[in-house]
Design a protein around this motif. Structure first.
Motif, PDB file in Angstrom:
ATOM      1  N   GLN A   1      -2.145   0.639  14.504  1.00  0.00           N
ATOM      2  CA  GLN A   1      -1.204   1.724  14.794  1.00  0.00           C
ATOM      3  C   GLN A   1       0.233   1.207  14.837  1.00  0.00           C
ATOM      4  O   GLN A   1       1.140   1.818  14.269  1.00  0.00           O
ATOM      5  CB  GLN A   1      -1.554   2.387  16.140  1.00  0.00           C
ATOM      6  CG  GLN A   1      -2.838   3.152  16.148  1.00  0.00           C
ATOM      7  CD  GLN A   1      -2.726   4.460  15.396  1.00  0.00           C
ATOM      8  OE1 GLN A   1      -1.667   5.069  15.300  1.00  0.00           O
ATOM      9  NE2 GLN A   1      -3.840   4.889  14.845  1.00  0.00           N
ATOM     10  N   VAL A   2       0.434   0.074  15.491  1.00  0.00           N
ATOM     11  CA  VAL A   2       1.780  -0.503  15.593  1.00  0.00           C
ATOM     12  C   VAL A   2       2.290  -0.912  14.213  1.00  0.00           C
ATOM     13  O   VAL A   2       3.454  -0.649  13.867  1.00  0.00           O
ATOM     14  CB  VAL A   2       1.783  -1.703  16.572  1.00  0.00           C
ATOM     15  CG1 VAL A   2       3.075  -2.474  16.494  1.00  0.00           C
ATOM     16  CG2 VAL A   2       1.533  -1.214  17.988  1.00  0.00           C
ATOM     17  N   GLN A   3       1.421  -1.533  13.415  1.00  0.00           N
ATOM     18  CA  GLN A   3       1.821  -1.944  12.070  1.00  0.00           C
ATOM     19  C   GLN A   3       2.207  -0.719  11.230  1.00  0.00           C
ATOM     20  O   GLN A   3       3.203  -0.751  10.498  1.00  0.00           O
ATOM     21  CB  GLN A   3       0.694  -2.705  11.389  1.00  0.00           C
ATOM     22  CG  GLN A   3       1.045  -3.196  10.008  1.00  0.00           C
ATOM     23  CD  GLN A   3      -0.122  -3.910   9.339  1.00  0.00           C
ATOM     24  OE1 GLN A   3      -1.242  -3.909   9.836  1.00  0.00           O
ATOM     25  NE2 GLN A   3       0.156  -4.509   8.205  1.00  0.00           N
ATOM     26  N   SER A   4       1.459   0.346  11.355  1.00  0.00           N
ATOM     27  CA  SER A   4       1.776   1.576  10.627  1.00  0.00           C
ATOM     28  C   SER A   4       3.133   2.136  11.062  1.00  0.00           C
ATOM     29  O   SER A   4       3.943   2.540  10.223  1.00  0.00           O
ATOM     30  CB  SER A   4       0.683   2.613  10.861  1.00  0.00           C
ATOM     31  OG  SER A   4       1.041   3.852  10.291  1.00  0.00           O
TER      32      SER A   4
ATOM     33  N   ASP B   1       8.844   3.109  10.025  1.00  0.00           N
ATOM     34  CA  ASP B   1      10.247   2.978  10.435  1.00  0.00           C
ATOM     35  C   ASP B   1      11.072   2.270   9.362  1.00  0.00           C
ATOM     36  O   ASP B   1      12.207   2.664   9.079  1.00  0.00           O
ATOM     37  CB  ASP B   1      10.357   2.219  11.759  1.00  0.00           C
ATOM     38  CG  ASP B   1       9.921   3.053  12.942  1.00  0.00           C
ATOM     39  OD1 ASP B   1       9.825   4.294  12.805  1.00  0.00           O
ATOM     40  OD2 ASP B   1       9.666   2.467  14.015  1.00  0.00           O
ATOM     41  N   LYS B   2      10.493   1.226   8.764  1.00  0.00           N
ATOM     42  CA  LYS B   2      11.209   0.517   7.700  1.00  0.00           C
ATOM     43  C   LYS B   2      11.473   1.439   6.516  1.00  0.00           C
ATOM     44  O   LYS B   2      12.554   1.418   5.924  1.00  0.00           O
ATOM     45  CB  LYS B   2      10.413  -0.698   7.237  1.00  0.00           C
ATOM     46  CG  LYS B   2      10.435  -1.857   8.193  1.00  0.00           C
ATOM     47  CD  LYS B   2       9.649  -3.036   7.621  1.00  0.00           C
ATOM     48  CE  LYS B   2       9.681  -4.215   8.560  1.00  0.00           C
ATOM     49  NZ  LYS B   2       8.939  -5.363   8.004  1.00  0.00           N
ATOM     50  N   LEU B   3      10.499   2.257   6.172  1.00  0.00           N
ATOM     51  CA  LEU B   3      10.660   3.193   5.062  1.00  0.00           C
ATOM     52  C   LEU B   3      11.743   4.213   5.372  1.00  0.00           C
ATOM     53  O   LEU B   3      12.591   4.516   4.529  1.00  0.00           O
ATOM     54  CB  LEU B   3       9.336   3.900   4.753  1.00  0.00           C
ATOM     55  CG  LEU B   3       9.366   4.884   3.594  1.00  0.00           C
ATOM     56  CD1 LEU B   3       9.547   4.134   2.275  1.00  0.00           C
ATOM     57  CD2 LEU B   3       8.104   5.711   3.564  1.00  0.00           C
ATOM     58  N   VAL B   4      11.754   4.725   6.593  1.00  0.00           N
ATOM     59  CA  VAL B   4      12.743   5.727   6.990  1.00  0.00           C
ATOM     60  C   VAL B   4      14.151   5.145   6.976  1.00  0.00           C
ATOM     61  O   VAL B   4      15.111   5.812   6.576  1.00  0.00           O
ATOM     62  CB  VAL B   4      12.388   6.296   8.391  1.00  0.00           C
ATOM     63  CG1 VAL B   4      13.523   7.120   8.958  1.00  0.00           C
ATOM     64  CG2 VAL B   4      11.114   7.119   8.322  1.00  0.00           C
TER      65      VAL B   4
ATOM     66  N   ILE C   1      -1.004   3.285   2.845  1.00  0.00           N
ATOM     67  CA  ILE C   1      -2.257   2.575   3.093  1.00  0.00           C
ATOM     68  C   ILE C   1      -2.360   2.168   4.556  1.00  0.00           C
ATOM     69  O   ILE C   1      -3.404   2.335   5.193  1.00  0.00           O
ATOM     70  CB  ILE C   1      -2.378   1.354   2.157  1.00  0.00           C
ATOM     71  CG1 ILE C   1      -2.614   1.810   0.724  1.00  0.00           C
ATOM     72  CG2 ILE C   1      -3.498   0.424   2.614  1.00  0.00           C
ATOM     73  CD1 ILE C   1      -2.522   0.710  -0.308  1.00  0.00           C
ATOM     74  N   ALA C   2      -1.274   1.651   5.117  1.00  0.00           N
ATOM     75  CA  ALA C   2      -1.274   1.256   6.526  1.00  0.00           C
ATOM     76  C   ALA C   2      -1.501   2.459   7.427  1.00  0.00           C
ATOM     77  O   ALA C   2      -2.245   2.380   8.415  1.00  0.00           O
ATOM     78  CB  ALA C   2       0.044   0.567   6.878  1.00  0.00           C
ATOM     79  N   ALA C   3      -0.887   3.598   7.084  1.00  0.00           N
ATOM     80  CA  ALA C   3      -1.061   4.812   7.883  1.00  0.00           C
ATOM     81  C   ALA C   3      -2.507   5.296   7.822  1.00  0.00           C
ATOM     82  O   ALA C   3      -3.082   5.710   8.838  1.00  0.00           O
ATOM     83  CB  ALA C   3      -0.110   5.901   7.401  1.00  0.00           C
ATOM     84  N   GLN C   4      -3.125   5.239   6.650  1.00  0.00           N
ATOM     85  CA  GLN C   4      -4.517   5.674   6.509  1.00  0.00           C
ATOM     86  C   GLN C   4      -5.462   4.743   7.250  1.00  0.00           C
ATOM     87  O   GLN C   4      -6.416   5.195   7.882  1.00  0.00           O
ATOM     88  CB  GLN C   4      -4.915   5.759   5.039  1.00  0.00           C
ATOM     89  CG  GLN C   4      -4.498   7.039   4.370  1.00  0.00           C
ATOM     90  CD  GLN C   4      -5.040   8.269   5.064  1.00  0.00           C
ATOM     91  OE1 GLN C   4      -4.300   9.017   5.676  1.00  0.00           O
ATOM     92  NE2 GLN C   4      -6.326   8.475   4.984  1.00  0.00           N
ATOM     93  N   LYS C   5      -5.201   3.435   7.177  1.00  0.00           N
ATOM     94  CA  LYS C   5      -6.037   2.484   7.906  1.00  0.00           C
ATOM     95  C   LYS C   5      -5.969   2.761   9.403  1.00  0.00           C
ATOM     96  O   LYS C   5      -6.991   2.752  10.094  1.00  0.00           O
ATOM     97  CB  LYS C   5      -5.587   1.046   7.635  1.00  0.00           C
ATOM     98  CG  LYS C   5      -6.034   0.496   6.317  1.00  0.00           C
ATOM     99  CD  LYS C   5      -5.592  -0.961   6.174  1.00  0.00           C
ATOM    100  CE  LYS C   5      -6.003  -1.540   4.841  1.00  0.00           C
ATOM    101  NZ  LYS C   5      -5.555  -2.942   4.703  1.00  0.00           N
ATOM    102  N   ALA C   6      -4.768   3.000   9.899  1.00  0.00           N
ATOM    103  CA  ALA C   6      -4.596   3.288  11.320  1.00  0.00           C
ATOM    104  C   ALA C   6      -5.288   4.590  11.696  1.00  0.00           C
ATOM    105  O   ALA C   6      -5.935   4.686  12.742  1.00  0.00           O
ATOM    106  CB  ALA C   6      -3.114   3.346  11.672  1.00  0.00           C
ATOM    107  N   SER C   7      -5.178   5.580  10.830  1.00  0.00           N
ATOM    108  CA  SER C   7      -5.803   6.874  11.096  1.00  0.00           C
ATOM    109  C   SER C   7      -7.322   6.763  11.124  1.00  0.00           C
ATOM    110  O   SER C   7      -7.978   7.301  12.014  1.00  0.00           O
ATOM    111  CB  SER C   7      -5.363   7.886  10.042  1.00  0.00           C
ATOM    112  OG  SER C   7      -6.028   9.105  10.216  1.00  0.00           O
TER     113      SER C   7
END
Length: 100
Positions: A46-49, A54-57, A69-75
């Motif tokens: 979750q933290v990595q996502s 934040d970096k993308l924004v 991919i990171a968001a889906q893994k966290a989800s």
């Protein structure tokens, strides 16, 4: 054709001394440690996502597909954790309903 001793097969084939059965306290400690580590892994995902989002924004150099991919893994990790939690609560309730 060479014939080798059975003892040379490795530790899986060597006779071993019987180990003492783990006590209830030991089992609880191992389960507690395993559960803590599993929840920590979900939190890390979750933290990595969040960091990647934040970096993308902020417009930093990060690929959109890596963020997704990171968001889906966290989800998926969070969903799986919640399902396990629901099953544990359901099992507990079932045990509590049993007559003594």
């Amino acid at each position: 054709m060479a014939i080798h001793s059975i003892m040379a097969m490795g530790p899986a084939m060597t006779p071993s001394t019987p180990k003492a059965a783990p006590t209830s306290f030991d089992s609880q400690q191992k389960f507690g440690t395993y559960l803590k580590e599993a929840i920590q892994e979900v939190n890390t995902a979750q933290v990595q996502s969040d960091v990647m989002t934040d970096k993308l924004v902020r417009g930093e150099d990060v690929d959109l597909h890596n963020v997704m991919i990171a968001a889906q893994k966290a989800s998926v990790a969070l969903s799986a954790t919640m399902e396990v939690r629901n099953k544990v609560v359901e099992a507990y309730q079932e045990v509590m309903r049993m007559p003594v």
